[in-house]
Design an enzyme around this catalytic site. Structure first.
Site, PDB file in Angstrom:
ATOM      1  N   TYR A   1      -1.841  -7.100  17.245  1.00  0.00           N
ATOM      2  CA  TYR A   1      -2.139  -6.162  16.335  1.00  0.00           C
ATOM      3  C   TYR A   1      -4.034  -5.038  16.758  1.00  0.00           C
ATOM      4  CZ  TYR A   1      -3.660  -3.845  10.960  1.00  0.00           C
ATOM      5  OH  TYR A   1      -3.905  -3.617   9.949  1.00  0.00           O
TER       6      TYR A   1
ATOM      7  N   THR B   1      -2.133  -9.013   3.671  1.00  0.00           N
ATOM      8  CA  THR B   1      -3.344 -10.026   4.073  1.00  0.00           C
ATOM      9  C   THR B   1      -3.135 -10.831   2.979  1.00  0.00           C
ATOM     10  OG1 THR B   1      -4.404  -8.999   1.314  1.00  0.00           O
ATOM     11  CG2 THR B   1      -4.850  -7.498   4.498  1.00  0.00           C
TER      12      THR B   1
ATOM     13  N   LYS C   1      -3.119  -1.260  16.948  1.00  0.00           N
ATOM     14  CA  LYS C   1      -4.024   0.210  15.866  1.00  0.00           C
ATOM     15  C   LYS C   1      -5.111   0.905  16.975  1.00  0.00           C
ATOM     16  CE  LYS C   1      -2.152  -0.910  11.767  1.00  0.00           C
ATOM     17  NZ  LYS C   1      -1.367  -0.229  11.202  1.00  0.00           N
TER      18      LYS C   1
ATOM     19  N   ASP D   1      12.012   3.538   3.814  1.00  0.00           N
ATOM     20  CA  ASP D   1      11.631   1.879   4.173  1.00  0.00           C
ATOM     21  C   ASP D   1      13.036   1.121   4.550  1.00  0.00           C
ATOM     22  OD1 ASP D   1      10.864  -0.996   4.101  1.00  0.00           O
ATOM     23  OD2 ASP D   1       8.983  -0.534   2.943  1.00  0.00           O
TER      24      ASP D   1
ATOM     25  N   MET E   1       0.859  -1.255   0.080  1.00  0.00           N
ATOM     26  CA  MET E   1       0.004  -0.200   0.065  1.00  0.00           C
ATOM     27  C   MET E   1       0.966   1.210  -0.055  1.00  0.00           C
ATOM     28  SD  MET E   1      -3.583   0.693   2.173  1.00  0.00           S
ATOM     29  CE  MET E   1      -2.590   1.052   3.597  1.00  0.00           C
TER      30      MET E   1
ATOM     31  N   VAL F   1      11.433   2.031  11.344  1.00  0.00           N
ATOM     32  CA  VAL F   1      11.245   3.303  12.017  1.00  0.00           C
ATOM     33  C   VAL F   1      11.349   2.890  14.409  1.00  0.00           C
ATOM     34  CG1 VAL F   1       9.728   3.178  10.226  1.00  0.00           C
ATOM     35  CG2 VAL F   1       8.779   1.179  12.692  1.00  0.00           C
TER      36      VAL F   1
ATOM     37  N   THR G   1      -3.137  -6.823  -0.248  1.00  0.00           N
ATOM     38  CA  THR G   1      -2.486  -6.451   0.019  1.00  0.00           C
ATOM     39  C   THR G   1      -0.718  -7.141  -0.014  1.00  0.00           C
ATOM     40  OG1 THR G   1      -1.987  -5.450   1.832  1.00  0.00           O
ATOM     41  CG2 THR G   1      -2.216  -4.002   0.809  1.00  0.00           C
TER      42      THR G   1
END
Length: 247
Positions: free
Chosen positions: A152, A190, A156, A37, A18, A61, A187
């Site tokens: 997850y 998934t 989120k 990245d 994405m 990150v 993506t």
């Protein structure tokens, strides 16, 4: 005029999936884009495909010193940053019983700490630009619960809360912060083997009866990055084909 003309954007996890779609759309709309990245090979390839308006900068990150270096290199290359898309993320599909503390902490570090560090370190650059838009990619899993994705979901939900806190804190500087909550998107994440069956089950529950294509999410991210959303901050933007209504 292009919708992001003259703006400088950083997209984490921009080398593929994405994030790559976001990057391409942003370049098409006039932005100068930093693809941030860990995947150096894919990142350089994506930047080369997008031309002179894009550059790859390697970024973990979760590493604060990486963020400091990225901000400096971006300003030297393109100038102060106007847009940050915190897109990098991972998912672990396991029951709470089977989720190790290591699984939980790794997910939190990438999905939550990475967003915090991005917002923290981009602020000084956006102050120089005298404006800014931060788009944090959360998920409908940041709004509702479901089984077998506890790490997850926790991360989120945290992104959703961080977004609201930063929106209030950054508003005096003309910087907006919003979160995007996609449903099921086509993506690489998934299509991972460990989540494939869960995704198929979810797809049957979507009122629109299909997964989203990445471009459909990118269109929403573009709107939030642009001046068209100039009065929107601290808000959740859901794009899930109506799935959340069934949960």
């Amino acid at each position: 005029m292009a919708r992001l003309e003259g703006k400088v954007a950083v997209i984490t996890g921009g080398a593929g999936g994405m994030g790559k779609v976001h990057a391409k759309l942003f370049v098409d709309e006039g932005a100068k884009v930093v693809i941030a990245d860990l995947g150096a090979s894919d990142g350089k390839k994506t930047a080369d495909e997008l031309g002179d308006q894009a550059v790859f900068i390697e970024l973990d990150v979760t590493d604060e010193s990486n963020w400091t270096k990225l901000i400096e290199e971006t300003e030297n290359k393109f100038g102060p940053i106007n847009i940050l898309v915190n897109n990098a993320g991972i998912v672990v599909s396991k029951s709470i019983e089977d989720t190790s503390l290591e699984d939980f902490r790794k997910t939190s570090m990438i999905n939550q700490d990475g967003v915090f560090l991005g917002m923290k370190h981009v602020l000084s650059s956006m102050k120089k630009a005298d404006n800014g838009s931060i788009v944090n990619i959360s998920s409908i899993s940041g709004m509702v619960g479901s089984a077998n994705t506890s790490a997850y979901i926790a991360s989120k939900f945290a992104v959703r809360g961080l977004t609201k806190a930063a929106a209030v804190e950054f508003a005096p500087h003309g910087i907006r912060v919003n979160s995007v909550h996609p449903g099921t998107i086509r993506t690489p994440m998934t299509e991972q083997e460990d989540v494939r069956e869960m995704v198929k089950e979810l797809e049957q529950k979507i009122p629109l009866k299909r997964m989203a294509e990445p471009q459909e999410i990118s269109n929403l991210v573009l709107y939030l990055a642009s001046d068209e959303s100039s009065y929107s901050t601290g808000t959740e933007f859901v794009a899930d084909g109506g799935l959340i209504q069934q949960m």
